[in-house]
Motif scaffolding. Structure first.
Motif, short mmCIF file in Angstrom:
data_model
loop_
_atom_site.label_atom_id
_atom_site.label_comp_id
_atom_site.label_asym_id
_atom_site.label_seq_id
_atom_site.Cartn_x
_atom_site.Cartn_y
_atom_site.Cartn_z
N LEU A 1 0.92 -1.23 0.12
CA LEU A 1 0.11 -0.19 -0.10
C LEU A 1 0.68 1.23 -0.08
O LEU A 1 0.57 2.40 -0.70
N GLN A 2 1.94 1.01 0.68
CA GLN A 2 2.82 2.39 0.93
C GLN A 2 3.16 2.90 -0.54
O GLN A 2 3.35 4.17 -0.69
N THR A 3 3.32 2.19 -1.50
CA THR A 3 4.09 2.61 -2.72
C THR A 3 2.95 2.75 -3.80
O THR A 3 3.32 3.34 -4.84
N VAL A 4 1.80 2.68 -3.36
CA VAL A 4 0.59 2.91 -4.35
C VAL A 4 0.62 4.34 -4.88
O VAL A 4 0.49 4.51 -6.18
N PRO A 5 0.47 5.26 -4.20
CA PRO A 5 0.55 6.81 -4.61
C PRO A 5 1.89 7.11 -5.39
O PRO A 5 1.70 7.97 -6.34
N ARG A 6 2.92 6.42 -5.10
CA ARG A 6 4.15 6.89 -5.72
C ARG A 6 4.30 6.07 -7.10
O ARG A 6 4.82 6.82 -8.04
N TYR A 7 3.92 4.76 -7.13
CA TYR A 7 3.99 4.19 -8.36
C TYR A 7 3.03 4.29 -9.46
O TYR A 7 2.96 4.28 -10.61
N PHE A 8 1.50 4.55 -9.04
CA PHE A 8 0.56 4.39 -9.89
C PHE A 8 -0.32 5.81 -10.01
O PHE A 8 -0.32 6.35 -9.17
N GLU A 9 -1.16 5.61 -11.23
CA GLU A 9 -2.13 6.60 -11.43
C GLU A 9 -3.53 6.30 -11.08
O GLU A 9 -4.31 7.32 -10.73
N HIS A 10 -3.85 5.24 -11.32
CA HIS A 10 -5.13 4.56 -11.23
C HIS A 10 -5.29 3.43 -10.08
O HIS A 10 -4.28 2.85 -10.60
N VAL A 11 -6.08 3.36 -9.52
CA VAL A 11 -6.20 2.30 -8.56
C VAL A 11 -7.75 1.39 -8.29
O VAL A 11 -8.55 2.22 -8.74
N THR A 12 -7.68 0.22 -8.31
CA THR A 12 -8.69 -0.35 -8.15
C THR A 12 -8.88 -1.05 -6.78
O THR A 12 -7.95 -1.99 -6.58
N LEU A 13 -9.64 -0.81 -5.76
CA LEU A 13 -9.70 -1.54 -4.59
C LEU A 13 -10.77 -2.84 -4.56
O LEU A 13 -12.02 -2.53 -5.02
N LEU A 14 -10.24 -4.01 -4.36
CA LEU A 14 -11.13 -5.15 -4.50
C LEU A 14 -11.37 -5.62 -3.03
O LEU A 14 -10.26 -5.64 -2.31
N ASN A 15 -12.32 -6.19 -2.71
CA ASN A 15 -12.57 -7.20 -1.76
C ASN A 15 -13.73 -8.01 -2.06
O ASN A 15 -14.75 -8.02 -1.50
N MET A 16 -13.53 -8.85 -2.71
CA MET A 16 -14.41 -9.73 -3.74
C MET A 16 -15.46 -8.96 -4.62
O MET A 16 -15.90 -9.09 -5.46
N ARG A 17 -16.05 -7.69 -3.90
CA ARG A 17 -16.70 -6.78 -4.49
C ARG A 17 -15.89 -5.66 -4.82
O ARG A 17 -14.69 -5.50 -4.32
N LEU A 18 -16.25 -4.87 -5.85
CA LEU A 18 -15.46 -3.48 -6.31
C LEU A 18 -15.53 -2.62 -4.91
O LEU A 18 -16.86 -2.30 -4.84
N VAL A 19 -14.63 -2.20 -4.51
CA VAL A 19 -14.93 -1.27 -3.32
C VAL A 19 -14.66 0.15 -4.10
O VAL A 19 -15.70 0.97 -3.67
N ALA A 20 -13.81 0.51 -4.89
CA ALA A 20 -13.90 1.78 -5.65
C ALA A 20 -12.56 1.67 -6.61
O ALA A 20 -11.97 0.88 -6.53
N ALA A 21 -12.82 2.26 -7.45
CA ALA A 21 -11.90 2.46 -8.81
C ALA A 21 -11.89 3.76 -9.26
O ALA A 21 -12.79 4.62 -9.49
N GLY A 22 -10.63 4.36 -9.58
CA GLY A 22 -10.36 5.69 -10.08
C GLY A 22 -8.98 6.28 -9.64
O GLY A 22 -8.23 5.62 -9.35
N PRO A 23 -9.03 7.48 -10.22
CA PRO A 23 -7.60 8.12 -9.93
C PRO A 23 -7.07 7.96 -8.54
O PRO A 23 -7.78 7.98 -7.67
N VAL A 24 -5.60 7.81 -8.39
CA VAL A 24 -5.12 7.63 -7.00
C VAL A 24 -5.47 8.73 -6.27
O VAL A 24 -5.97 8.42 -5.12
#
Lengths: 431, 269
Positions: free
Chosen positions: B210-233
């Motif tokens: 999780l720590q590197t997500v904002p540094r490495y990526f522009e778009h993020v999809t959060l999953l927990n069997m269902r979609l929690v959220a997806a969009g720009p970081v």
């Protein structure tokens, strides 16, 4: 010995050798897919097929027996697949079940046939352990054609089969029908097993598939070479086995072939470079020698360092006391170092040559830098780090040591207050 | 449901690289993904994150047609995967293959060209040269002849990346490309992904740090069997969404993420 020259025997020998090569090749794929036991199960599953074919036709037609064996083998494969898919039974258990059930059925049928009027002469029991000598020229021709066909298919689909064995999912993504290739490979395996039965026999068929492949794997890290080597090993085993069983009366072919291929495997497991047992032992010995030599240099260095004098000779007994090494071993280590020009000897006394001193300083530097690292970075107490450094100094590379030195800000003393020799090799002050 | 996906407007001329619609996947009776809808934007670095068993790998595998969904569909640039094979490169989890297999690094990379080669054709010298160039792009051309067991974890990961590069795709799907690699490899991989994005490629990676997500990526999809959220970081990688995805189980991690958002960590190293 004139039978060796008879055309019949030569045909049989040729056929068996070709078969050995083919099963060596197909065995590689079984081995790499971790399906060694599948070949065993299929071979055993083929036996009732042979018996049923004999009972139905009432004669030993090679072609009908082959068809029977093939059909039963495929049934076995299908059965394994159904059991694995349709129940919670794992594949190895399913293979075991198929193997024993089909083989049991086969043995029952075989006993039946023995009691039939024509049964005694049927010679079907050759299928248990194989008897190449009873092969007819017609059989051999059929086998050879089928064997060559199998080889051609494998050669054509080499790339695709490699993909199947190494990374099935990736192959599927590239669009190759992996399930289809899997079925094809199983069918090829059944075909090879069926034509191998009459020479090698049901019981030992798996050995002629897996043993050459396992032996070949020892010698190479390339699939293509492994296939060729395995074919070669399979062919040699078959040829030698057939000749042996023909020269000794009543010796069945299967066991002779298996003994030869097992010998090849044994040699491979022992002697092959890198993967071989002897190779590993040799390497361990070399490492032990190196470690002992490095320790001896270091011990002499430390003694001289404490006295502040690198020019006098050190009595060997002192060095002996430092580590409690058995004397004979220490002498051998000393002699090796003398040969390398790192030690001078005067009776029972030692002195480092300049080169030896440089080498020893390098080791001491590693040791002490590592101690600093442990104390500073891992916050271990100073009296806990010596033993660890004793091991690490033999493993660290010069490159790593310098990285470590830079990381620690080039310390000059170790946690025990002893000086860390500098990076540059010691240069004697010019007098 | 799709938090903030419209807050950063994309140029309307670029359709989503991957469209996941109402996807449900189950292994036997064990559900893995429920009713997931995601649009993965083109030409971005995209992360898929979520706790263990959240269905991250399953989502990737469904995108690649490796698992059959119960319902729903996936489209790659507006067409099913089967029609877009050659557009998609794949980096599987390192543990998915037998590294003792008798093959060399170069050989594995050459497999990336098999799709283009098609049936029966063997790779030739020109293909091996192409594969070597791909190994060079990940910085290990000198290890081309090594048996793959004799490579470090980071080097093995680079071999898989090079194989995906050899596929010459427009979308790269990666399953945990940073799992168990050394810092040097992580930097090299990230640099490479940046280059790919600059060339107009889309990268989708299952990510666990999780720590590197904002540094490495522009778009993020959060999953927990269902979609929690997806969009720009910036708008989606929020404490609220993380808490929803990871539940109460990983409060320390969510707090860590919170702290990171408060102090943008760009110059941590």
């Amino acid at each position: 010995m004139e039978w060796l020259a008879s055309p019949t025997f030569r045909t049989v020998l040729l056929g068996a050798t070709l078969l050995g090569a083919v099963s060596g090749v197909i065995g590689c794929f079984a081995l790499l897919r971790r399906q060694s036991l599948l070949g065993d199960a299929l071979a055993h599953a083929a036996l009732p097929g042979v018996c049923v074919a004999f009972i139905v036709t009432g004669a030993k037609h090679p072609l009908s027996l082959l068809v029977g064996a093939g059909a039963a083998g495929l049934c076995g494969a299908l059965f394994v697949m159904l059991v694995v898919r349709g129940s919670r039974i794992k594949e190895d258990s399913a293979l075991g079940i198929v193997l024993s059930v089909f083989f049991g059925l086969g043995v029952v049928l075989l006993t039946r046939i023995q009691k039939m009027p024509a049964g005694n002469q049927s010679g079907l029991d050759q299928f248990l352990f194989g008897q190449a000598a009873t092969l007819l020229e017609g059989d051999v021709i059929v086998f050879s054609v089928v064997g060559v066909a199998v080889l051609v298919v494998i050669a054509l689909l080499y790339k695709e089969l490699k993909l199947l064995c190494f990374d099935r999912a990736f192959g599927a993504i590239l669009g190759f029908p992996m399930r289809g290739l899997e079925v094809l490979l199983t069918v090829l395996l059944v075909v090879v097993v069926v034509i191998g039965l009459s020479t090698v026999g049901v019981v030992l068929m798996v050995a002629s598939l897996i043993t050459p492949a396992a032996a070949a794997r020892q010698w190479t890290d390339r699939l293509s070479r492994m296939l060729l080597l395995s074919a070669l090993f399979g062919a040699i085993s078959a040829a030698v086995g057939v000749v042996a069983s023909a020269s000794v009366s009543k010796l069945p072919t299967g066991p002779s072939i298996v003994i030869v291929s097992s010998a090849l495997l044994l040699v491979s497991v022992l002697a092959a470079p890198r993967r071989g047992v002897l190779w590993a032992a040799l390497r361990a010995r070399r490492t032990a020698h190196r470690v002992r030599a490095e320790n001896l240099l270091k011990d002499v260095y430390r003694w001289c360092e404490r006295r502040g004098d690198f020019e006098t000779f050190v009595p060997l007994t002192i060095v002996m006391g430092m580590r409690g090494e058995p004397g004979r071993r220490l002498y051998r280590t000393r002699d090796r170092l003398v040969r390398r020009g790192l030690l001078l000897v005067d009776g029972d006394q030692l002195k480092l040559t300049r080169q030896g001193r440089r080498e020893a300083a390098r080791m001491v530097r590693r040791h002490r830098l590592w101690e600093v690292y442990l104390v500073r970075r891992l916050e271990l107490p100073a009296d806990h780090v010596h033993r660890d450094a004793e091991a690490m100094e033999h493993a660290l590379t010069d490159e790593l040591v310098e990285e470590l030195g830079a990381l620690l800000g080039h310390p000059e003393v170790d946690p025990h207050g002893q000086p860390i020799p500098p990076r540059e090799p010691l240069t004697e002050p010019t007098k | 449901m799709v938090d903030g996906s419209d807050s950063q407007s994309q140029s309307p001329s670029v359709p989503p690289a991957i469209e996941v619609h109402d996807l449900t996947v189950a292994y036997g009776t064990q559900p893995a993904l429920w009713d997931v809808d995601v649009d993965v934007p083109a030409e971005k670095l995209c992360a898929i994150i979520g706790p263990n068993g959240a269905g991250k790998s399953t989502l990737i595998k469904a995108m690649l047609g490796l698992v059959k969904p119960l319902t729903g569909w996936v489209q790659i640039f507006g067409a099913p995967f089967a029609k877009r094979r050659s557009w998609v490169g794949y980096v599987p989890q390192r543990s998915s293959v037998d590294w003792d297999f008798p093959t060399t690094a170069l050989d594995v990379v050459t497999m990336g060209l098999y799709g283009r080669l098609g049936w029966l054709r063997r790779p030739r010298r020109r293909h091996r040269e192409e594969a070597l160039a791909c190994l060079d792009k990940v910085g290990i051309a000198d290890l081309a002849g090594r048996q793959i067991r004799q490579l470090s974890g980071g080097q093995q990961q680079r071999v898989f990346l090079a194989r995906a590069l050899a596929q010459d795709a427009r979308i790269y799907l990666m399953d945990e490309p940073f799992a168990g690699v050394d810092a040097a490899t992580e930097r090299a991989v990230m640099e490479l992904l940046g280059t790919l994005r600059d060339q107009g490629k889309t990268v989708v990676a299952v990510h666990h740090d999780l720590q590197t997500v904002p540094r490495y990526f522009e778009h993020v999809t959060l999953l927990n069997m269902r979609l929690v959220a997806a969009g720009p970081v910036e708008t989606t990688f929020t404490e609220k969404n993380l808490q929803q995805a990871y539940g109460g189980r990983l409060t320390a991690l969510t707090r860590a993420a919170d702290a990171l958002l408060a102090n943008p960590p760009l110059d941590r190293e």
